[in-house]
Write a protein that holds these residues in place. Structure first.
Motif, PDB file in Angstrom:
ATOM      1  N   SER A 136       0.822  -1.219   0.000  1.00  0.00           N
ATOM      2  CA  SER A 136       0.000   0.000   0.000  1.00  0.00           C
ATOM      3  C   SER A 136       0.852   1.262   0.000  1.00  0.00           C
ATOM      4  CB  SER A 136      -0.944   0.000   1.202  1.00  0.00           C
ATOM      5  OG  SER A 136      -0.185   0.061   2.388  1.00  0.00           O
ATOM      6  N   LEU A 137       2.141   1.107   0.376  1.00  0.00           N
ATOM      7  CA  LEU A 137       3.034   2.272   0.345  1.00  0.00           C
ATOM      8  C   LEU A 137       3.354   2.710  -1.079  1.00  0.00           C
ATOM      9  CD1 LEU A 137       5.704   1.333   3.034  1.00  0.00           C
ATOM     10  CD2 LEU A 137       3.934   3.071   3.215  1.00  0.00           C
ATOM     11  N   SER A 138       3.260   1.741  -2.024  1.00  0.00           N
ATOM     12  CA  SER A 138       3.726   2.010  -3.395  1.00  0.00           C
ATOM     13  C   SER A 138       3.122   3.287  -3.975  1.00  0.00           C
ATOM     14  CB  SER A 138       3.367   0.837  -4.308  1.00  0.00           C
ATOM     15  OG  SER A 138       3.827  -0.353  -3.761  1.00  0.00           O
ATOM     16  N   GLY A 139       1.796   3.415  -3.811  1.00  0.00           N
ATOM     17  CA  GLY A 139       1.128   4.566  -4.395  1.00  0.00           C
ATOM     18  C   GLY A 139       1.614   5.878  -3.812  1.00  0.00           C
ATOM     19  N   PHE A 140       1.701   5.946  -2.458  1.00  0.00           N
ATOM     20  CA  PHE A 140       2.144   7.189  -1.792  1.00  0.00           C
ATOM     21  C   PHE A 140       3.582   7.525  -2.156  1.00  0.00           C
ATOM     22  CE2 PHE A 140      -0.948   5.221   1.205  1.00  0.00           C
ATOM     23  CZ  PHE A 140      -1.954   6.168   1.056  1.00  0.00           C
ATOM     24  N   ILE A 141       4.421   6.507  -2.097  1.00  0.00           N
ATOM     25  CA  ILE A 141       5.850   6.756  -2.324  1.00  0.00           C
ATOM     26  C   ILE A 141       6.119   7.127  -3.774  1.00  0.00           C
ATOM     27  CG2 ILE A 141       8.095   5.558  -2.371  1.00  0.00           C
ATOM     28  CD1 ILE A 141       7.305   4.339   0.322  1.00  0.00           C
ATOM     29  N   GLY A 142       5.318   6.558  -4.682  1.00  0.00           N
ATOM     30  CA  GLY A 142       5.475   6.916  -6.092  1.00  0.00           C
ATOM     31  C   GLY A 142       5.177   8.388  -6.338  1.00  0.00           C
ATOM     32  N   GLN A 143       4.290   8.979  -5.506  1.00  0.00           N
ATOM     33  CA  GLN A 143       3.944  10.399  -5.642  1.00  0.00           C
ATOM     34  C   GLN A 143       5.049  11.310  -5.103  1.00  0.00           C
ATOM     35  OE1 GLN A 143       0.782  11.638  -6.876  1.00  0.00           O
ATOM     36  NE2 GLN A 143       0.788   9.536  -7.633  1.00  0.00           N
ATOM     37  N   ALA A 144       5.726  10.851  -4.046  1.00  0.00           N
ATOM     38  CA  ALA A 144       6.787  11.673  -3.438  1.00  0.00           C
ATOM     39  C   ALA A 144       8.000  10.787  -3.189  1.00  0.00           C
ATOM     40  CB  ALA A 144       6.285  12.277  -2.130  1.00  0.00           C
ATOM     41  N   PRO A 145       8.677  10.399  -4.262  1.00  0.00           N
ATOM     42  CA  PRO A 145       9.708   9.359  -4.144  1.00  0.00           C
ATOM     43  C   PRO A 145      10.932   9.771  -3.325  1.00  0.00           C
ATOM     44  CG  PRO A 145       9.671  10.270  -6.358  1.00  0.00           C
ATOM     45  CD  PRO A 145       8.494  10.838  -5.651  1.00  0.00           C
ATOM     46  N   ASN A 146      11.154  11.065  -3.184  1.00  0.00           N
ATOM     47  CA  ASN A 146      12.358  11.481  -2.477  1.00  0.00           C
ATOM     48  C   ASN A 146      12.061  12.216  -1.169  1.00  0.00           C
ATOM     49  OD1 ASN A 146      14.307  10.391  -4.293  1.00  0.00           O
ATOM     50  ND2 ASN A 146      13.598  11.924  -5.764  1.00  0.00           N
ATOM     51  N   SER A 147      10.839  12.020  -0.667  1.00  0.00           N
ATOM     52  CA  SER A 147      10.537  12.612   0.640  1.00  0.00           C
ATOM     53  C   SER A 147      11.291  11.839   1.715  1.00  0.00           C
ATOM     54  CB  SER A 147       9.031  12.521   0.912  1.00  0.00           C
ATOM     55  OG  SER A 147       8.667  11.169   1.102  1.00  0.00           O
ATOM     56  N   ALA A 148      11.404  12.458   2.897  1.00  0.00           N
ATOM     57  CA  ALA A 148      12.134  11.806   3.991  1.00  0.00           C
ATOM     58  C   ALA A 148      11.494  10.462   4.332  1.00  0.00           C
ATOM     59  CB  ALA A 148      12.142  12.710   5.223  1.00  0.00           C
ATOM     60  N   PHE A 149      10.148  10.448   4.291  1.00  0.00           N
ATOM     61  CA  PHE A 149       9.426   9.213   4.608  1.00  0.00           C
ATOM     62  C   PHE A 149       9.767   8.119   3.594  1.00  0.00           C
ATOM     63  CE2 PHE A 149       5.653   6.545   3.864  1.00  0.00           C
ATOM     64  CZ  PHE A 149       5.519   5.972   5.116  1.00  0.00           C
ATOM     65  N   ALA A 200      13.325   6.905   4.077  1.00  0.00           N
ATOM     66  CA  ALA A 200      13.451   6.096   5.293  1.00  0.00           C
ATOM     67  C   ALA A 200      12.836   4.713   5.094  1.00  0.00           C
ATOM     68  CB  ALA A 200      12.769   6.812   6.464  1.00  0.00           C
ATOM     69  N   MET A 201      11.655   4.666   4.482  1.00  0.00           N
ATOM     70  CA  MET A 201      10.976   3.383   4.299  1.00  0.00           C
ATOM     71  C   MET A 201      11.767   2.445   3.385  1.00  0.00           C
ATOM     72  SD  MET A 201       8.509   3.335   6.279  1.00  0.00           S
ATOM     73  CE  MET A 201       7.919   1.733   5.827  1.00  0.00           C
ATOM     74  N   SER A 202      12.597   3.046   2.513  1.00  0.00           N
ATOM     75  CA  SER A 202      13.397   2.224   1.595  1.00  0.00           C
ATOM     76  C   SER A 202      14.430   1.371   2.322  1.00  0.00           C
ATOM     77  CB  SER A 202      14.141   3.103   0.597  1.00  0.00           C
ATOM     78  OG  SER A 202      13.281   3.988  -0.003  1.00  0.00           O
ATOM     79  N   PHE A 203      14.690   1.727   3.575  1.00  0.00           N
ATOM     80  CA  PHE A 203      15.750   1.008   4.297  1.00  0.00           C
ATOM     81  C   PHE A 203      15.208   0.236   5.506  1.00  0.00           C
ATOM     82  CE2 PHE A 203      17.933   4.819   2.474  1.00  0.00           C
ATOM     83  CZ  PHE A 203      18.529   4.127   1.422  1.00  0.00           C
ATOM     84  N   ILE A 204      13.888   0.242   5.682  1.00  0.00           N
ATOM     85  CA  ILE A 204      13.303  -0.453   6.840  1.00  0.00           C
ATOM     86  C   ILE A 204      12.597  -1.724   6.361  1.00  0.00           C
ATOM     87  CG2 ILE A 204      11.681  -0.292   8.769  1.00  0.00           C
ATOM     88  CD1 ILE A 204      12.128   2.759   8.694  1.00  0.00           C
ATOM     89  N   ALA A 238       9.203  -3.753   4.552  1.00  0.00           N
ATOM     90  CA  ALA A 238       8.475  -2.962   3.553  1.00  0.00           C
ATOM     91  C   ALA A 238       9.432  -2.295   2.571  1.00  0.00           C
ATOM     92  CB  ALA A 238       7.626  -1.910   4.247  1.00  0.00           C
ATOM     93  N   ASN A 239      10.741  -2.386   2.845  1.00  0.00           N
ATOM     94  CA  ASN A 239      11.694  -1.592   2.060  1.00  0.00           C
ATOM     95  C   ASN A 239      11.696  -1.934   0.578  1.00  0.00           C
ATOM     96  OD1 ASN A 239      12.776  -4.093   2.685  1.00  0.00           O
ATOM     97  ND2 ASN A 239      14.875  -3.334   2.737  1.00  0.00           N
ATOM     98  N   THR A 240      11.404  -3.196   0.248  1.00  0.00           N
ATOM     99  CA  THR A 240      11.449  -3.560  -1.174  1.00  0.00           C
ATOM    100  C   THR A 240      10.318  -2.875  -1.941  1.00  0.00           C
ATOM    101  OG1 THR A 240      10.262  -5.561  -0.530  1.00  0.00           O
ATOM    102  CG2 THR A 240      12.614  -5.769  -0.911  1.00  0.00           C
ATOM    103  N   PHE A 241       9.147  -2.812  -1.309  1.00  0.00           N
ATOM    104  CA  PHE A 241       8.009  -2.139  -1.955  1.00  0.00           C
ATOM    105  C   PHE A 241       8.296  -0.645  -2.099  1.00  0.00           C
ATOM    106  CE2 PHE A 241       5.894  -5.933  -0.320  1.00  0.00           C
ATOM    107  CZ  PHE A 241       5.164  -6.312  -1.425  1.00  0.00           C
ATOM    108  N   ALA A 242       8.861  -0.070  -1.022  1.00  0.00           N
ATOM    109  CA  ALA A 242       9.163   1.364  -1.059  1.00  0.00           C
ATOM    110  C   ALA A 242      10.181   1.670  -2.161  1.00  0.00           C
ATOM    111  CB  ALA A 242       9.691   1.813   0.304  1.00  0.00           C
ATOM    112  N   MET A 243      11.226   0.841  -2.219  1.00  0.00           N
ATOM    113  CA  MET A 243      12.287   1.143  -3.191  1.00  0.00           C
ATOM    114  C   MET A 243      11.833   0.916  -4.626  1.00  0.00           C
ATOM    115  SD  MET A 243      15.105   2.377  -3.900  1.00  0.00           S
ATOM    116  CE  MET A 243      16.166   2.642  -2.488  1.00  0.00           C
ATOM    117  N   ILE A 244      11.054  -0.155  -4.849  1.00  0.00           N
ATOM    118  CA  ILE A 244      10.618  -0.399  -6.236  1.00  0.00           C
ATOM    119  C   ILE A 244       9.685   0.716  -6.689  1.00  0.00           C
ATOM    120  CG2 ILE A 244       8.522  -1.833  -5.981  1.00  0.00           C
ATOM    121  CD1 ILE A 244      11.472  -2.539  -8.298  1.00  0.00           C
ATOM    122  N   ALA A 245       8.914   1.277  -5.745  1.00  0.00           N
ATOM    123  CA  ALA A 245       8.044   2.402  -6.093  1.00  0.00           C
ATOM    124  C   ALA A 245       8.879   3.627  -6.451  1.00  0.00           C
ATOM    125  CB  ALA A 245       7.111   2.722  -4.926  1.00  0.00           C
ATOM    126  N   ARG A 246       9.977   3.821  -5.701  1.00  0.00           N
ATOM    127  CA  ARG A 246      10.846   4.969  -6.001  1.00  0.00           C
ATOM    128  C   ARG A 246      11.555   4.778  -7.336  1.00  0.00           C
ATOM    129  NH1 ARG A 246      14.937   5.946  -1.494  1.00  0.00           N
ATOM    130  NH2 ARG A 246      15.246   7.896  -2.613  1.00  0.00           N
TER     131      ARG A 246
END
Lengths: 325, 452
Positions: free
Chosen positions: B364-377, B380-384, B387-395
């Motif tokens: 579910s993070l994919s959609g949010f992170i795709g909108q703001a791929p370089n926000s602090a959130f 950060a999620m890319s390394f936790i 969930a980090n794989t979903f966050a990073m693939i979205a970025r």
């Protein structure tokens, strides 16, 4: 003779329950051993530890000189008590798969499966799915799976449960053949008659401890029943007259005749001749040792709340269940 | 203790073959494209086709006396259709995204007739006009009350007056939005005329067609279709999610089945618990990978048909597959542990929710992170984990992908996480396989892992 299996001081607990305690056992290569005891004695746990399916808390197990069965799985055949199969798989594919897992080629595994299934009266089941077979048929298939790799060590946990007498006989023949081929066989059962018939050596386990480890021949000598069974030719013969014989300690009448207990030091041959001289026999024989009696004599008196009769009833119940099965 | 790769391969091959030839898998494979087709194509069409055209009356109390005529013209269906067409041409992305059924522009054009009410009418009395029985015709849709200074500002006032809107309780959002736009347009047009400005000239002046941006980078310029960029992170996350969920579920099911039909001990007579576990993990990994590749090929084909394949960075496919593998190992091992610990699927349901929440949460993070791929959130999620794989693939799939070192760091963290989870799963697997009886709690699983 080299050892096929060496167990030294193993202990296994499940929570607070001690399943196996201080078990030592050495089985020479080529031997056929019976592992007997009532249900819950620890037989299956011992076998699972031998197979490295479970691991002992303490002690060591060596199979063919290897530190564990994991290093020698290709040389071991195992028929577990709880047998299963892939329901949707064909019998041929199932047996070939297990054969390949045990280091055989597909052709080798398929060929041997074909021969063994034919021997066991299942020549046309290779293409059928496991779920289409009856329980008895599936059990024979599972037996084939246990020897598909021509094992050097064959472990059979209650192999005859649920089989008809014809299948039991066929299995016994094949087990004997595997033994003749040179395989070491460990045979676990609570049906002591099967162990008496098949095994050279008996290991008894009771409440997780080994209480006996002796050859059948030795048991027969050591636990000589010193009894003669007589069925008189004349049903009206006076059997109580046998009490006058010097060799007879007691005479117990039964439906077919009597059971004569011999005095200490009496030669059984002389006693047979003396009894036959007094009462013409239709049948006369030395009573054979029963593992059930040996077991009771070993452990029956040890439990404060477990009488010998209760234990006998338990064992007889198990035996009749097994025989009926 | 050595692992025999041949045995692992045999187990993997059997599990793969058993699963890929099963009806359940084939149905599952088709479910996602069918669902997407339903969601994006058929459902809006069906919903729109079933929305009847709204026909009714709109009353206007025009205290200025200047807006009514323009509003009557602007409410004509032909005029509404013309405005929608212009809007779609000016902002194609907005128009595309508004294809959802609730969007005003996607709904049928309402046929609204204007009823002019004397400006002296008291609205508190008149508003009962909107209350009708359901089968009354014509329908009374809304009352627009134009304020006296809506066209001409009061002296010294910085802004114009506006209007008040009263609607029937039966008026849908789409028609209300259309009505609001229409009133707004009518007010602006009337104000311009009042100031001596030609509204048509003004509209022409304001009309600027929005082009797609061309992203310039060392690898060459590429057109950036914003809609595509918006959908891509979501789609990549979905690929991971579906592949991992399918592989993990099949892993769980096959392990529970093998345990419940007692074939597990037959297998353990031939292989070690670890060989069995690795074989099963690999088999379903290959299955999920097959599914992911099938979807990737289908997606690439669809992009080629739409002449959009040039927008896709080939490295993204590599990353999707790499992240799929590590994500699967993490979640697959969790599901395998549960499968080994229980005796029936019903018991597995009690232990599954935390795993599904973690998996669905990551997705579910994919959609949010795709909108703001370089926000602090997002960073950060890319390394936790996990969930980090979903966050990073979205970025990575977003229009502003992160530097390569961040991607590789995430991959490294994921590999370490996967190793830890597989190690834990192996410990529990060894102990749990032959356990029967009451299903364990998480505390019991940890105790088993410690004892193994």
């Amino acid at each position: 003779m080299t050892a096929a299996l060496e167990i030294a001081g193993i202990r296994k607990t499940f929570g607070d329950t001690v399943a196996i305690e201080a078990l030592d056992l050495t089985i020479p290569a080529g031997a056929i051993y019976g592992l007997i005891g009532p249900s819950g004695a620890g037989k299956t746990t011992t076998i699972r530890m031998i197979m490295s399916i479970l691991f002992p808390d303490r002690g060591s197990i060596s199979v063919f000189g290897q530190g564990s069965a994991l290093e020698a799985k290709d040389r071991i055949g195992y028929l577990p008590e709880e047998r299963g199969s892939y329901r949707k798989m064909t019998v041929g594919a199932f047996l070939t798969y297990l054969g390949c897992l045990k280091g055989r080629t597909r052709a080798q595994a398929f060929g041997r499966a074909d021969r063994l299934l034919g021997r066991l009266g299942l020549p046309d089941v290779q293409a059928r799915k496991c779920e289409e077979l009856s329980k008895g048929m599936l059990q024979r298939v599972q037996f084939v799976a246990s020897i598909i790799n021509e094992p050097d060590l064959l472990i059979l946990d209650e192999p005859f449960g649920g089989l008809d007498p014809m299948s039991v006989r066929l299995l016994k023949e094949i087990i004997a053949e595997e033994h003749e081929r040179g395989a070491t066989i460990i045979f676990s059962t609570h049906v002591m008659a099967h162990a008496e018939e098949l095994c050279e050596q008996i290991v008894m386990i009771h409440k997780g401890r080994k209480v006996l480890d002796e050859p059948i021949a030795g048991l027969r000598r050591r636990y000589d029943t010193r009894r003669i069974l007589l069925e008189p030719l004349d049903p009206a013969a006076n059997l109580l007259a046998l009490q006058s014989l010097p060799c007879a300690e007691a005479v117990k009448l039964n439906d077919s005749g009597c059971d004569v207990r011999l005095r200490e030091g009496t030669d059984p041959g002389d006693a047979v001749r003396a009894i036959a001289g007094l009462v013409a026999p239709a049948r006369i024989e030395l009573a054979r040792i029963r593992l059930e009696d040996v077991f009771i004599s070993l452990v029956g008196g040890s439990g404060a709340h477990e009488s010998q009769e209760a234990l006998r009833t338990h064992l007889q119940g198990l035996s009749s269940t097994g025989a009926a099965a | 203790m050595s692992i025999k790769l041949q045995r692992v391969g045999l187990i993997a091959a059997r599990d793969y073959k058993a699963a890929i030839t099963s009806r359940a898998f084939l149905i599952g494979l088709l479910v996602m494209p069918v669902m997407l087709l339903l969601f994006f194509v058929l459902v809006p069409r069906i919903l729109n086709s079933r929305s009847p055209q709204v026909i009714g009356e709109v009353a206007v109390i025009d205290t200025t006396g200047k807006v009514g005529a323009e509003l009557a013209r602007a409410l004509l269906p032909a005029e509404i259709a013309r405005r929608r067409a212009v809007e779609a041409e000016e902002t194609p992305l907005k128009a595309a995204s508004a294809s959802a059924p609730a969007g005003a522009s996607g709904s049928p054009i309402p046929n609204m007739t204007l009823v002019q009410i004397p400006p002296t009418t008291d609205i508190d009395t008149y508003k009962h006009w909107l209350i009708q029985s359901p089968d009354t015709s014509p329908r009374h849709l809304a009352i627009v009350v134009v304020q006296p200074d809506a066209v001409t500002r009061r002296p010294g006032a910085p802004t114009f007056g506006s209007y008040a809107l009263y609607t029937s309780s039966k008026l849908d959002e789409g028609t209300e939005a259309t009505l609001r736009n229409t009133v707004r347009g009518a007010l602006i047009t009337t104000r311009l005329r009042a100031d001596g400005i030609d509204p048509d000239s003004m509209a022409t002046v304001q009309q600027v067609f929005q082009p797609d941006a061309v992203v310039v980078n060392p690898a060459g310029d590429r057109s950036a279709a914003r809609g595509f960029a918006r959908v891509l992170p979501f789609a990549c996350g979905m690929l991971l999610f579906i592949g991992v969920l399918t592989g993990g579920q099949l892993l769980l099911t096959s392990t529970v089945e093998e345990k419940s039909n007692r074939v597990i001990e037959v297998l353990l007579a031939a292989v070690s618990p670890l060989e069995l576990m690795y074989g099963k993990l690999l088999g379903q990994l290959a299955l999920g990978m097959t599914m992911t590749v099938v979807y990737l090929v289908m997606s690439l084909y669809a992009l080629a048909q739409l002449s959009l394949s040039g927008l896709l960075d080939p490295m993204l496919i590599v990353y999707v597959l790499a992240f799929y593998v590590v994500t699967y190992l993490v979640f697959g091992s969790m599901m395998l542990t549960i499968g080994a610990a229980v005796n029936q699927m019903a018991e597995a349901q009690a232990l599954m929710p935390p795993v599904i929440i973690l998996l669905a949460g990551g997705y579910s993070l994919s959609g949010f992170i795709g909108q703001a791929p370089n926000s602090a959130f997002s960073v950060a999620m890319s390394f936790i984990p996990p969930a980090n794989t979903f966050a990073m693939i979205a970025r990575v799939a977003s229009s502003a992908p992160p530097p390569a070192w961040e991607v590789w760091t995430t991959l490294l963290i994921s590999v370490v996480t996967a190793m830890l989870v597989v190690w834990f799963a192996a410990k529990v697997f060894k102990v749990a396989l032959l356990m029967h009886g009451r299903p364990p709690s998480f505390a019991t699983l940890i105790r088993w892992a410690r004892s193994a």
